[in-house]
Motif scaffolding. Structure first.
Motif, mmCIF file in Angstrom:
data_model
loop_
_atom_site.group_PDB
_atom_site.id
_atom_site.type_symbol
_atom_site.label_atom_id
_atom_site.label_comp_id
_atom_site.label_asym_id
_atom_site.label_seq_id
_atom_site.Cartn_x
_atom_site.Cartn_y
_atom_site.Cartn_z
ATOM 1 N N LEU A 104 39.611 50.428 34.586
ATOM 2 C CA LEU A 104 39.751 49.986 35.971
ATOM 3 C C LEU A 104 41.162 49.441 36.143
ATOM 4 C CD1 LEU A 104 38.198 49.395 38.711
ATOM 5 C CD2 LEU A 104 37.955 47.060 37.839
ATOM 6 N N THR A 105 41.893 49.935 37.141
ATOM 7 C CA THR A 105 43.244 49.429 37.422
ATOM 8 C C THR A 105 43.214 48.576 38.688
ATOM 9 O OG1 THR A 105 43.786 51.481 38.598
ATOM 10 C CG2 THR A 105 44.429 51.320 36.279
ATOM 11 N N ILE A 106 43.912 47.440 38.630
ATOM 12 C CA ILE A 106 43.930 46.500 39.743
ATOM 13 C C ILE A 106 45.376 46.120 40.045
ATOM 14 C CG2 ILE A 106 43.213 44.222 40.564
ATOM 15 C CD1 ILE A 106 40.838 44.372 38.702
ATOM 16 N N THR A 308 48.359 40.810 26.769
ATOM 17 C CA THR A 308 48.920 42.158 26.693
ATOM 18 C C THR A 308 50.441 42.216 26.722
ATOM 19 O OG1 THR A 308 48.748 42.385 29.104
ATOM 20 C CG2 THR A 308 46.874 43.153 27.794
ATOM 21 N N ASN A 309 51.115 41.076 26.606
ATOM 22 C CA ASN A 309 52.569 41.086 26.747
ATOM 23 C C ASN A 309 53.265 40.230 25.697
ATOM 24 O OD1 ASN A 309 53.707 42.457 29.458
ATOM 25 N ND2 ASN A 309 51.635 41.684 29.824
ATOM 26 N N SER A 338 46.741 46.412 29.647
ATOM 27 C CA SER A 338 48.141 46.169 30.012
ATOM 28 C C SER A 338 48.194 45.394 31.321
ATOM 29 C CB SER A 338 48.917 47.485 30.160
ATOM 30 O OG SER A 338 48.405 48.243 31.243
ATOM 31 N N VAL A 339 49.256 44.610 31.482
ATOM 32 C CA VAL A 339 49.596 43.983 32.759
ATOM 33 C C VAL A 339 51.097 44.154 32.929
ATOM 34 C CG1 VAL A 339 49.685 41.885 34.128
ATOM 35 C CG2 VAL A 339 47.721 42.298 32.635
ATOM 36 N N ASP A 348 58.419 38.030 48.761
ATOM 37 C CA ASP A 348 58.979 36.989 47.896
ATOM 38 C C ASP A 348 58.213 36.877 46.584
ATOM 39 O OD1 ASP A 348 56.729 36.026 49.142
ATOM 40 O OD2 ASP A 348 57.602 34.124 49.776
ATOM 41 N N HIS A 349 57.102 37.626 46.463
ATOM 42 C CA HIS A 349 56.354 37.722 45.215
ATOM 43 C C HIS A 349 56.445 39.145 44.682
ATOM 44 C CE1 HIS A 349 53.847 33.900 45.236
ATOM 45 N NE2 HIS A 349 54.442 33.867 46.419
ATOM 46 N N LEU A 350 56.440 39.272 43.367
ATOM 47 C CA LEU A 350 56.421 40.579 42.732
ATOM 48 C C LEU A 350 54.982 40.940 42.361
ATOM 49 C CD1 LEU A 350 59.495 40.095 40.377
ATOM 50 C CD2 LEU A 350 59.439 41.276 42.581
ATOM 51 N N PRO A 351 54.595 42.207 42.519
ATOM 52 C CA PRO A 351 53.214 42.596 42.231
ATOM 53 C C PRO A 351 52.939 42.720 40.739
ATOM 54 C CG PRO A 351 54.482 44.498 42.937
ATOM 55 C CD PRO A 351 55.393 43.311 43.074
ATOM 56 N N LEU A 352 51.661 42.580 40.386
ATOM 57 C CA LEU A 352 51.188 42.794 39.024
ATOM 58 C C LEU A 352 50.186 43.940 39.032
ATOM 59 C CD1 LEU A 352 50.525 39.121 37.825
ATOM 60 C CD2 LEU A 352 52.489 40.562 37.231
ATOM 61 N N LEU A 353 50.334 44.849 38.072
ATOM 62 C CA LEU A 353 49.414 45.981 37.926
ATOM 63 C C LEU A 353 48.713 45.859 36.578
ATOM 64 C CD1 LEU A 353 48.333 48.722 38.986
ATOM 65 C CD2 LEU A 353 50.229 49.805 37.748
ATOM 66 N N ALA A 354 47.384 45.699 36.602
ATOM 67 C CA ALA A 354 46.613 45.491 35.379
ATOM 68 C C ALA A 354 45.654 46.654 35.153
ATOM 69 C CB ALA A 354 45.813 44.191 35.465
#
Length: 362
Positions: A104-106, A308-309, A338-339, A348-354
């Motif tokens: 599942l990707t979020i 994951t980082n 992964s994130v 002003d915020h950067l997105p996160l893909l998990a």
């Protein structure tokens, strides 16, 4: 060889040790409830820079054979290892096992109502185009009331039509600033609230293999004005003006930290009796190792980015404030693979893909 008088050397040693103690306070300030000692929560925000300076001081004392002072620094780092790892993870992404296991990707993203800070003259919406490019299974957006010209600063009907075709399932009624897009059926399960303000959209996603609970959250911010946000980049302000701005920021923080803690607890209460895998993501307006962050750890959640980082990150960047304010927590039968922090600077915020592997059991 540099020769330093014994008195100056003693003063430097004492100053360094005091700095080590202040660094430890920054690391452990998140253990103290903001209702009791809000300055502890403020101190946690400074943890990254304090640790960096402490590391430099330790190396310097080693170079000048200040073994005892350097040793105290090493002991401080060992004692603070747990909160340090929350900020500076030492892990790596992984692959699903087996390779064909369900995932599942979020995507979580504070969109600033579809603004484009990097390219104000952009045509259409780079934010929506990025979502189409990535095509995650679930999209959790904050600071967006809807998908039309009255809600978005930048808009492309063709892009919107493509988006809604890929994501037929949506949540969010336009009275608060949270929206969810999904490839899979959604079921609304709970709202968190504080002072009649929506804090979370809580729902389940029915994937082809099982149902998973997710919360898209937006916890209270400090509500700083532009002058306060730009404190460190204000060139024309004199010392007294900057001092006043600094005090105003501290006072706002002291008020907001207890509110945010209460809000986070309300969100957690919604999942207290829920017997299914759970993911909580969004704009927490708080940093790793903070009191709010620890509330989720105490409730059995884990940090997907930490898992994951290898390296710290930040998700808020304007005005020289490089803070990791957006988080992704998980609990139960899901495994983070992964994130990734995406470097698209529309908001002003950067997105996160998990990406999560969906496991069996609870």
């Amino acid at each position: 060889m540099i020769i330093v008088s014994p008195l100056i050397r003693l003063i430097l040693k004492i100053a360094t040790i005091v700095f080590y103690l202040l660094t430890a306070l920054c690391c452990f300030g998140g253990y103290i409830s903001p209702n009791i000692f809000p300055l502890g929560s403020i101190a946690v925000i400074g943890m990254p820079i304090m640790l960096t300076i402490s590391a430099i001081l330790t190396v310097v004392w080693l170079c000048f054979r200040g073994w005892i002072t350097a040793g105290i620094g090493v002991i401080m780092f060992i004692a603070c290892s747990t909160p340090i790892k929350m900020w500076f993870p030492m892990n790596s992404p992984s692959e699903p096992e087996p390779a064909d296991a369900p995932t599942l990707t979020i995507l979580t993203w504070n969109t600033l109502h579809g603004a484009d800070l990097e390219n104000p003259k952009a045509e259409g919406s780079r934010m929506l185009s990025k979502i189409l490019e990535l095509k995650p299974d679930v999209v959790c957006l904050q600071e967006i009331f809807g998908f039309d010209r009255t809600c978005l600063q930048y808009y492309s009907q063709a892009t919107m039509d493509s988006l809604l075709q890929i994501y037929p399932y949506q949540l969010g009624d336009g009275t608060y600033d949270l929206r969810i897009l999904s490839r899979y059926p959604l079921r609304h399960i709970y709202f968190g609230s504080l002072h009649s303000v929506r804090l979370a959209e809580c729902f389940t996603v029915k994937t082809p293999t099982r149902e998973i609970a997710i919360a898209n959250v937006h916890l209270p911010s400090f509500l700083l004005n532009e002058d306060e946000k730009g404190l460190f980049s204000v060139e024309n302000a004199n010392a007294k003006e900057k001092e006043k701005l600094g005090l105003d920021i501290v006072h706002k923080m002291e008020r907001v930290f207890p509110e945010r803690a209460e809000a986070a607890q309300k969100v957690l209460n919604g999942f207290e009796e829920l017997a299914m895998p759970t993911i909580v993501c969004g704009d927490f307006n708080d940093v790793p190792a903070s009191w709010v962050y620890r509330l989720f750890l105490k409730a059995g959640f884990q940090d997907a980015y930490v898992a994951t980082n290898f390296w710290p990150t930040y998700t808020y960047y304007p005005h020289k404030f490089y803070f990791h304010l957006d988080q992704i927590f998980y609990r139960g039968a899901v495994r983070p693979l992964s994130v990734e922090r995406l470097d698209i600077r529309t908001s002003d915020h950067l997105p996160l893909l998990a990406t999560f592997q969906i496991l069996e059991g609870f």
